[in-house]
Design a protein around this motif. Structure first.
Motif, mmCIF file in Angstrom:
data_model
loop_
_atom_site.group_PDB
_atom_site.id
_atom_site.type_symbol
_atom_site.label_atom_id
_atom_site.label_comp_id
_atom_site.label_asym_id
_atom_site.label_seq_id
_atom_site.Cartn_x
_atom_site.Cartn_y
_atom_site.Cartn_z
ATOM 1 N N ALA A 156 0.814 -1.211 0.000
ATOM 2 C CA ALA A 156 0.000 0.000 0.000
ATOM 3 C C ALA A 156 0.850 1.264 0.000
ATOM 4 N N GLY A 157 2.084 1.169 0.499
ATOM 5 C CA GLY A 157 2.957 2.331 0.501
ATOM 6 C C GLY A 157 3.288 2.828 -0.888
ATOM 7 N N LEU A 158 3.204 1.936 -1.889
ATOM 8 C CA LEU A 158 3.456 2.354 -3.273
ATOM 9 C C LEU A 158 2.470 3.421 -3.718
ATOM 10 N N ALA A 159 1.205 3.254 -3.346
ATOM 11 C CA ALA A 159 0.184 4.233 -3.741
ATOM 12 C C ALA A 159 0.412 5.563 -3.038
ATOM 13 N N LEU A 160 0.714 5.531 -1.738
ATOM 14 C CA LEU A 160 0.900 6.765 -0.983
ATOM 15 C C LEU A 160 2.138 7.522 -1.458
ATOM 16 N N ALA A 161 3.140 6.802 -1.943
ATOM 17 C CA ALA A 161 4.400 7.430 -2.386
ATOM 18 C C ALA A 161 4.437 7.676 -3.887
ATOM 19 N N GLU A 162 3.333 7.464 -4.583
ATOM 20 C CA GLU A 162 3.337 7.507 -6.050
ATOM 21 C C GLU A 162 3.860 8.824 -6.608
ATOM 22 N N HIS A 163 3.515 9.946 -5.982
ATOM 23 C CA HIS A 163 3.890 11.256 -6.530
ATOM 24 C C HIS A 163 5.151 11.832 -5.904
ATOM 25 N N ALA A 164 5.891 11.047 -5.137
ATOM 26 C CA ALA A 164 7.077 11.583 -4.467
ATOM 27 C C ALA A 164 8.071 12.169 -5.458
ATOM 28 N N SER A 165 8.288 11.473 -6.564
ATOM 29 C CA SER A 165 9.285 11.937 -7.533
ATOM 30 C C SER A 165 8.831 13.169 -8.296
ATOM 31 N N SER A 166 7.536 13.453 -8.323
ATOM 32 C CA SER A 166 7.058 14.670 -8.986
ATOM 33 C C SER A 166 7.077 15.870 -8.048
ATOM 34 N N ILE A 167 7.160 15.635 -6.746
ATOM 35 C CA ILE A 167 7.217 16.719 -5.767
ATOM 36 C C ILE A 167 8.661 17.079 -5.452
ATOM 37 N N LEU A 168 9.467 16.040 -5.224
ATOM 38 C CA LEU A 168 10.856 16.235 -4.813
ATOM 39 C C LEU A 168 11.765 16.208 -6.029
ATOM 40 N N PRO A 169 12.581 17.234 -6.235
ATOM 41 C CA PRO A 169 13.418 17.296 -7.441
ATOM 42 C C PRO A 169 14.432 16.165 -7.566
ATOM 43 N N ALA A 170 14.850 15.585 -6.432
ATOM 44 C CA ALA A 170 15.848 14.515 -6.479
ATOM 45 C C ALA A 170 15.483 13.453 -5.457
ATOM 46 N N THR A 171 15.209 12.244 -5.930
ATOM 47 C CA THR A 171 14.841 11.157 -5.028
ATOM 48 C C THR A 171 15.508 9.857 -5.469
ATOM 49 N N LYS A 172 15.641 8.962 -4.525
ATOM 50 C CA LYS A 172 15.962 7.574 -4.790
ATOM 51 C C LYS A 172 14.940 6.735 -4.030
ATOM 52 N N THR A 173 14.385 5.724 -4.681
ATOM 53 C CA THR A 173 13.339 4.911 -4.063
ATOM 54 C C THR A 173 13.890 3.529 -3.722
#
Length: 287
Positions: A156-173
């Motif tokens: 379920a965490g995949l859905a909650l984190a879906e937009h993380a990369s569109s909000i944060l300019p630099a991420t690693k998942t």
């Protein structure tokens, strides 16, 4: 006399009143903005008080003197942003009639807002000057050399984190799979894609929609800490939580920050949050 509360009849939230009518003085480090006093009686009979501001819940020992209180940065803080869009998406998630695709989209939109709030005053930046079409401008960018590590707890965490990369300019998942035994309610890690060691100063967002018993999130945070991250560099993002999970986190991780869509009063003997929103994984993916 205590003011009435829509959830004052629950066994956890006893009531609230303005601090001016509370017998003990408010600690000096609390914000000056309007806030209420909440008293919670937890399952382990450990009475905890929560001062709430417009944006945060902060656990405090009842009746303790200001001199004995640890510094603010050593306390776990729980933020429940009062944005109407957060309330809207939580309401969509609560509705048992919400179909799977809409539920998953609502979870993603809620995650977008909570991650935005969690990243406030937390991201490393670089400053400089650039040439705009009309002149030189002083600018500030999020430093792309220090990506935020996003750790969604499957599934379920995949859905909650879906937009993380569109909000944060630099991420690693980094994906982390943790299942809960339905009888014992104990967590089991079945997938671990975390690195052997995080770089010094890495900021980590651990994303899990439901913090109920607290077993899963504790297992996840322990794995992150084993890889060199301290409490102040970890933030937890969840859709719904409850006092039992928050007490466990507060006892174990001073300085941790938790961002939640809402705090519900209790859980069942099967570890389900009430009223909650059901099984977030099943409702997100229809299986």
């Amino acid at each position: 006399m205590m003011a009435s509360s829509p959830i004052s009849s629950s066994p956890f939230l006893i009531g609230h009143s303005p601090p001016t009518s509370f017998s003990s003085p408010a600690p000096p480090f609390l914000p000056n903005s309007p806030h209420n006093f909440h008293s919670l009686s937890l399952p382990n009979n450990n009475n905890v008080s929560w001062f709430t501001t417009r944006t945060s819940f902060m656990p405090l020992k009842a009746q303790a003197t200001a001199e004995k209180k640890p510094p603010l940065d050593s306390r776990m803080l729980v933020f429940v942003p009062p944005h109407p869009l957060i309330k809207h998406w939580v309401s969509v998630l609560r509705n048992e009639q919400t179909p799977c695709p809409i539920f998953r989209n609502a979870m993603a939109e809620l995650g977008r807002l909570l991650i935005y709030e969690a990243s406030r005053d937390w991201l490393p930046t670089i400053s400089g000057e650039i040439q705009s079409p009309l002149g030189v401008a002083s600018v500030e960018f999020v430093d792309p050399r220090e990506p935020v590590a996003v750790v969604p707890i499957l599934r379920a965490g995949l859905a909650l984190a879906e937009h993380a990369s569109s909000i944060l300019p630099a991420t690693k998942t980094y994906h982390l799979g943790v299942s809960r035994n339905e009888e014992t309610l104990l967590p089991t890690v079945y997938l671990n894609k975390l690195p052997e060691k995080f770089s010094e100063g890495t900021r980590v967002l651990v994303v899990d929609p439901m913090l109920a018993t607290g077993g899963t999130i504790v297992a996840a945070i322990d794995l992150v800490k084993e890889r060199g991250v301290d409490n102040q560099h970890i933030k937890v993002v969840c859709a719904v939580t409850c006092p039992s999970a928050l007490q466990k986190l507060s006892d174990k991780y001073p300085g941790l920050h938790v961002y939640a869509g809402i705090i519900d009063p209790t859980i069942t003997d099967k570890g389900m949050i009430v009223p909650g929103l059901g099984d977030a994984g099943d409702r997100s993916y229809g299986t």
